[in-house]
Design a protein around this motif. Sequence first.
Motif, mmCIF file in Angstrom:
data_model
loop_
_atom_site.group_PDB
_atom_site.id
_atom_site.type_symbol
_atom_site.label_atom_id
_atom_site.label_comp_id
_atom_site.label_asym_id
_atom_site.label_seq_id
_atom_site.Cartn_x
_atom_site.Cartn_y
_atom_site.Cartn_z
ATOM 1 N N TYR A 122 25.026 46.698 -20.087
ATOM 2 C CA TYR A 122 24.171 46.695 -18.906
ATOM 3 C C TYR A 122 24.233 48.052 -18.215
ATOM 4 N N GLY A 123 23.057 48.595 -17.865
ATOM 5 C CA GLY A 123 22.995 49.895 -17.216
ATOM 6 C C GLY A 123 22.014 49.903 -16.065
ATOM 7 N N TYR A 124 21.711 51.093 -15.561
ATOM 8 C CA TYR A 124 20.725 51.241 -14.503
ATOM 9 C C TYR A 124 19.340 51.284 -15.129
ATOM 10 N N SER A 125 18.535 50.256 -14.901
ATOM 11 C CA SER A 125 17.140 50.160 -15.334
ATOM 12 C C SER A 125 16.995 49.945 -16.838
ATOM 13 N N GLN A 126 17.670 50.751 -17.637
ATOM 14 C CA GLN A 126 17.643 50.627 -19.107
ATOM 15 C C GLN A 126 19.085 50.516 -19.578
ATOM 16 N N PRO A 127 19.378 49.593 -20.488
ATOM 17 C CA PRO A 127 20.780 49.448 -20.902
ATOM 18 C C PRO A 127 21.323 50.710 -21.550
ATOM 19 N N VAL A 128 22.585 50.999 -21.309
ATOM 20 C CA VAL A 128 23.278 52.054 -22.035
ATOM 21 C C VAL A 128 23.364 51.606 -23.493
ATOM 22 N N GLY A 129 23.046 52.514 -24.401
ATOM 23 C CA GLY A 129 22.924 52.132 -25.803
ATOM 24 C C GLY A 129 21.521 51.680 -26.159
ATOM 25 N N GLY A 130 20.608 51.784 -25.184
ATOM 26 C CA GLY A 130 19.225 51.367 -25.392
ATOM 27 C C GLY A 130 18.311 52.539 -25.716
ATOM 28 N N VAL A 131 17.385 52.303 -26.628
ATOM 29 C CA VAL A 131 16.397 53.298 -27.033
ATOM 30 C C VAL A 131 15.017 52.672 -26.857
ATOM 31 N N VAL A 132 14.142 53.347 -26.109
ATOM 32 C CA VAL A 132 12.785 52.849 -25.917
ATOM 33 C C VAL A 132 11.813 53.956 -26.330
ATOM 34 N N VAL A 133 10.849 53.593 -27.170
ATOM 35 C CA VAL A 133 9.907 54.558 -27.736
ATOM 36 C C VAL A 133 8.537 54.323 -27.106
ATOM 37 N N TYR A 134 7.966 55.377 -26.493
ATOM 38 C CA TYR A 134 6.711 55.277 -25.750
ATOM 39 C C TYR A 134 5.605 56.096 -26.416
ATOM 40 N N ASP A 135 4.398 55.674 -26.169
ATOM 41 C CA ASP A 135 3.204 56.422 -26.538
ATOM 42 C C ASP A 135 2.665 57.085 -25.279
ATOM 43 N N GLY A 136 2.860 58.400 -25.146
ATOM 44 C CA GLY A 136 2.288 59.161 -24.040
ATOM 45 C C GLY A 136 2.985 58.998 -22.711
ATOM 46 N N GLN A 137 4.140 58.366 -22.676
ATOM 47 C CA GLN A 137 4.887 58.192 -21.432
ATOM 48 C C GLN A 137 6.346 58.572 -21.641
ATOM 49 N N LEU A 138 7.022 58.802 -20.530
ATOM 50 C CA LEU A 138 8.478 58.905 -20.576
ATOM 51 C C LEU A 138 9.049 58.296 -19.312
ATOM 52 N N SER A 139 10.326 58.006 -19.330
ATOM 53 C CA SER A 139 10.947 57.231 -18.265
ATOM 54 C C SER A 139 12.127 57.991 -17.659
ATOM 55 N N PRO A 140 11.975 58.550 -16.447
ATOM 56 C CA PRO A 140 13.118 59.205 -15.790
ATOM 57 C C PRO A 140 14.279 58.255 -15.530
ATOM 58 N N SER A 141 13.974 56.991 -15.271
ATOM 59 C CA SER A 141 15.067 56.030 -15.059
ATOM 60 C C SER A 141 15.749 55.701 -16.376
ATOM 61 N N GLY A 142 15.008 55.795 -17.493
ATOM 62 C CA GLY A 142 15.613 55.569 -18.800
ATOM 63 C C GLY A 142 16.533 56.699 -19.191
ATOM 64 N N VAL A 143 16.096 57.928 -18.972
ATOM 65 C CA VAL A 143 16.975 59.073 -19.217
ATOM 66 C C VAL A 143 18.197 58.982 -18.307
ATOM 67 N N GLY A 144 17.974 58.563 -17.076
ATOM 68 C CA GLY A 144 19.072 58.311 -16.152
ATOM 69 C C GLY A 144 19.423 59.495 -15.279
#
Length: 402
Positions: free
Chosen positions: A37-59
């Motif tokens: 469990y992490g902040y917004s996106q789990p630690v150890g989590g990988v999310v693949v986007y089309d044309g977007q990126l996630s500042p909360s995912g990068v952390g």
Amino acid sequence: MRKRVFGEHEEQTLRQFDNCLNTGNVVGGVLCADGHYGYSQPVGGVVVYDGQLSPSGVGYDIACGNKAVRTDMKWHDIQEDIPKIMDAIASRISFGMGRKNAEPVDHSLFEDPDWDVYKRIGQQEHDRLKKLASDQLGTVGAGNHYVDLLIEEETGDVWIANHFGSRGFGHKTASGFLNLANGRKFSDRGPGESMEQAPTLLDLETELGDMYYRAMTLAGKYAYAGRDVVMDQVLNILGAKSLMEVHNHHNFAWKETHEGKERMVVRKGATPSAPGQLGFIGGSMGDISVIVRGKDNEANKDAFYSTVHGAGRIMSRTQAAGKMNWKTKKRTGGQISEKQMADAVAQFGVELRGGGTDESPFVYRQLQTVLDAHEETIEIIHVLRPVGVCMAGANEFDPYKD
């Protein structure tokens, strides 16, 4: 949508991962075996986007990662001097929150054109963040960040490893862009966001998305430079030379080609592992660490060329160490005692400087168990045992939500 889950996970981690996969232009995702469990996106989590990126995912700790070096020294060269070497590392390198170098480190990074991003936010922000970055370049920070001495027992080779990211500069960059993405000013004090915060997404083609991508890229260069500076200091302490280097981020977003199309791959606590790519994966201070290489096969492709970044926490910092009363500087309610930790570390043969019970071996999985879950996708090529670990002191405040 392509989804892959390695290993066993708690329900809240799986729920958080699914929430990420159901938000935005998601192509697929991976939850690695060290996930938690992490902040917004789990630690150890990988999310693949089309044309977007996630500042909360990068952390908040943009470009946190590892550098590992095989030196030209052997175990018998340093075996009798480990306490003295660890004293020198603890004395010469700055560990802890808000620390600065005694002398600023000059680096070509500070001429990078991407600093202009901060001028677009404001000259005052640009100057403040650039000075902070200069002051802290080559400092390690708190939390789970470290410098390790390790031995490859099969060969007797001495290795050095470090683990940290872009320090206060990266943290303020993350906070600032999360503010902008949510309609606030860059330097505003953000609201108390919960771990359940929904992913914050930016379209790459927008001005804000482009600015964040450039700022994140700069923070990545800064983290690489910082780990280089610290590694050079430790090599100098040992009087050693580097024979082989492995250097990766594991909190970052990469533009990669998958299924013939450019995608944005956001890895939080996950190591890139393209075919032939090397990675350093650290265990706890009472466990092995390894150098791995990505396999060239369908299983690795299916995992978006991603693997673990460590052993993965199984106990929170508060559970392990208890709650800190910052007035009295005392902790209460922790499940792990200092004696338990000291005994475990000594039994494993590690000379420890700093570190608290919230970083003890008891709070992490055994590294081999998470590596086994990924055996289809990675090859272990070097197994390393720590003989010296240096971290910030036990009572350092750690603000990172990751």
